[in-house]
Design a protein around this motif. Structure first.
Motif, mmCIF file in Angstrom:
data_model
loop_
_atom_site.group_PDB
_atom_site.id
_atom_site.type_symbol
_atom_site.label_atom_id
_atom_site.label_comp_id
_atom_site.label_asym_id
_atom_site.label_seq_id
_atom_site.Cartn_x
_atom_site.Cartn_y
_atom_site.Cartn_z
ATOM 1 N N UNK A 89 9.269 -7.626 5.202
ATOM 2 C CA UNK A 89 8.949 -7.921 6.608
ATOM 3 C C UNK A 89 7.384 -7.428 6.789
ATOM 4 N N UNK A 90 7.166 -7.286 8.391
ATOM 5 C CA UNK A 90 5.967 -7.581 8.530
ATOM 6 C C UNK A 90 5.155 -5.979 8.440
ATOM 7 N N UNK A 91 5.901 -5.037 8.004
ATOM 8 C CA UNK A 91 5.267 -3.856 7.817
ATOM 9 C C UNK A 91 4.905 -3.418 6.420
ATOM 10 N N UNK A 92 4.893 -4.507 5.553
ATOM 11 C CA UNK A 92 4.362 -4.374 4.280
ATOM 12 C C UNK A 92 3.295 -5.494 3.911
ATOM 13 N N UNK A 93 2.529 -5.133 2.917
ATOM 14 C CA UNK A 93 1.405 -5.897 2.289
ATOM 15 C C UNK A 93 1.516 -5.613 0.721
ATOM 16 N N UNK A 94 0.984 -6.590 0.231
ATOM 17 C CA UNK A 94 1.153 -6.649 -1.215
ATOM 18 C C UNK A 94 -0.453 -6.813 -1.822
ATOM 19 N N UNK A 95 -0.828 -5.935 -2.866
ATOM 20 C CA UNK A 95 -2.215 -6.282 -3.495
ATOM 21 C C UNK A 95 -1.807 -6.436 -4.963
ATOM 22 N N UNK A 96 -2.165 -7.565 -5.890
ATOM 23 C CA UNK A 96 -1.815 -7.528 -7.212
ATOM 24 C C UNK A 96 -2.920 -6.792 -7.978
ATOM 25 N N UNK A 97 -2.441 -6.139 -9.071
ATOM 26 C CA UNK A 97 -3.288 -5.448 -10.072
ATOM 27 C C UNK A 97 -2.461 -4.580 -10.742
ATOM 28 N N UNK A 98 -3.376 -3.936 -11.615
ATOM 29 C CA UNK A 98 -2.915 -2.910 -12.604
ATOM 30 C C UNK A 98 -3.385 -1.508 -12.423
ATOM 31 N N UNK A 99 -2.501 -0.618 -12.569
ATOM 32 C CA UNK A 99 -2.977 0.856 -12.357
ATOM 33 C C UNK A 99 -3.938 1.104 -13.763
ATOM 34 N N UNK A 100 -3.821 0.402 -14.587
ATOM 35 C CA UNK A 100 -4.874 0.491 -15.756
ATOM 36 C C UNK A 100 -6.180 0.112 -15.583
ATOM 37 N N UNK A 101 -6.438 -0.417 -14.614
ATOM 38 C CA UNK A 101 -7.823 -1.302 -14.256
ATOM 39 C C UNK A 101 -8.320 -0.620 -13.080
ATOM 40 N N UNK A 102 -9.521 0.048 -13.059
ATOM 41 C CA UNK A 102 -10.015 0.583 -12.217
ATOM 42 C C UNK A 102 -10.425 -0.231 -10.901
ATOM 43 N N UNK A 103 -10.937 -1.387 -11.303
ATOM 44 C CA UNK A 103 -11.499 -2.379 -10.199
ATOM 45 C C UNK A 103 -10.456 -2.762 -9.694
ATOM 46 N N UNK A 104 -9.362 -2.989 -10.115
ATOM 47 C CA UNK A 104 -7.856 -3.247 -9.188
ATOM 48 C C UNK A 104 -7.746 -2.541 -8.556
ATOM 49 N N UNK A 105 -7.577 -1.111 -8.790
ATOM 50 C CA UNK A 105 -7.412 0.207 -7.808
ATOM 51 C C UNK A 105 -8.337 0.012 -6.568
ATOM 52 N N UNK A 106 -9.589 -0.102 -7.097
ATOM 53 C CA UNK A 106 -10.554 -0.208 -5.939
ATOM 54 C C UNK A 106 -10.340 -1.194 -4.758
ATOM 55 N N UNK A 107 -9.887 -2.436 -5.517
ATOM 56 C CA UNK A 107 -9.515 -3.312 -4.470
ATOM 57 C C UNK A 107 -8.455 -2.922 -3.590
ATOM 58 N N UNK A 108 -7.357 -2.513 -4.326
ATOM 59 C CA UNK A 108 -6.074 -1.911 -3.508
ATOM 60 C C UNK A 108 -6.798 -0.984 -2.305
#
Length: 244
Positions: free
Chosen positions: A51-70
């Motif tokens: 529902x409305x109190x959730x968001x999603x960000x796609x990426x891998x914890x092994x990728x620092x750039x993905x975590x920066x986007x999160x």
């Protein structure tokens, strides 16, 4: 009781299994949750369910750039962060004598390096009252045949909490480990089959596998002020598997 009202949480590996169960419980208790995972379809399905109190960000914890986007997304929408549940994990069996460097790298990149950077990159958004939860495993205490790399990685996660509790002195941020036993996720049930589930259930004094919702409830406890005097601790939700 709404223990997490107004809190913002990040859950890695949050689209299925333990992560999804924790997200459900966090939202029920008033939190706003960001899910982080590698599979867009699973993330979309989870957000539609939550529902409305959730968001999603796609990426891998092994990728620092993905975590920066999160964390850029968290900061842009919420400003601050109260809870990090570093739950993403990897593991597969490979017996001693057959272990490869690629096998070790795959597991340690997610379970150890991924956990370290998931937490380290969250810290600028966190402050007093923050809670960090790391997913350990009963295997980190007992070991498991053919699971050398996985068991060692989870033992490492246990020590991260001990080290970080020292590093975080004076910040008001707590860090604890949540260690499940064999968990009846959809993936596990499919992989084990009926007989495999019975075998794992028989290993515990409670004679069953743990339901993901039970892990989610324990995570909500560690995320909330109800556990305010806990840090560097390990909370075992394993039916006694690693305790006897």
């Amino acid at each position: 009781m709404i223990r997490l009202k107004g809190k913002t949480a990040v859950i890695t590996g949050g689209a299925t299994g333990i992560g999804l169960a924790a997200a459900k419980r966090f939202i029920e208790e008033g939190a706003f949750v960001f899910l982080f995972g590698r599979r867009q379809e699973s993330l979309d399905t989870a957000v539609a369910e939550l529902g409305p109190n959730a968001r999603a960000v796609r990426g891998s914890v092994s990728d620092e750039a993905d975590l920066d986007r999160l964390y850029a997304a968290v900061g842009a929408e919420r400003g601050t962060l109260d809870v990090v549940f570093a739950n993403a994990g990897a593991g597969s069996p490979l017996a001693l004598g057959k272990i490869t460097a690629a096998h070790i790298d795959e597991i340690f990149d997610t379970n150890v390096k991924g956990t370290i950077f998931t937490v380290q990159k969250a810290l600028p958004l966190m402050g007093e009252g923050g809670s960090i939860i790391l997913t350990g495993s009963s295997a980190g205490t007992t070991g498991a045949p053919a699971f050398t790399a996985y068991s060692a990685s989870k033992a490492a996660v246990r020590n991260l909490a001990r080290s970080w509790a020292e590093d975080l002195k004076g910040t008001g941020i707590r860090v604890n480990v949540l260690s499940p036993g064999a968990t009846a996720t959809e993936l596990a049930k499919e992989a084990l089959g009926a007989e495999g589930q019975k075998a794992f259930a028989a290993m515990t004094p409670l004679q069953r596998m743990v339901d993901p919702a039970e892990i989610g409830a324990a995570a909500a406890f560690l995320a909330s002020s109800d556990s305010s005097f806990m840090t560097a601790s390990e909370l075992a939700v394993d039916g006694g598997l690693a305790q006897l």
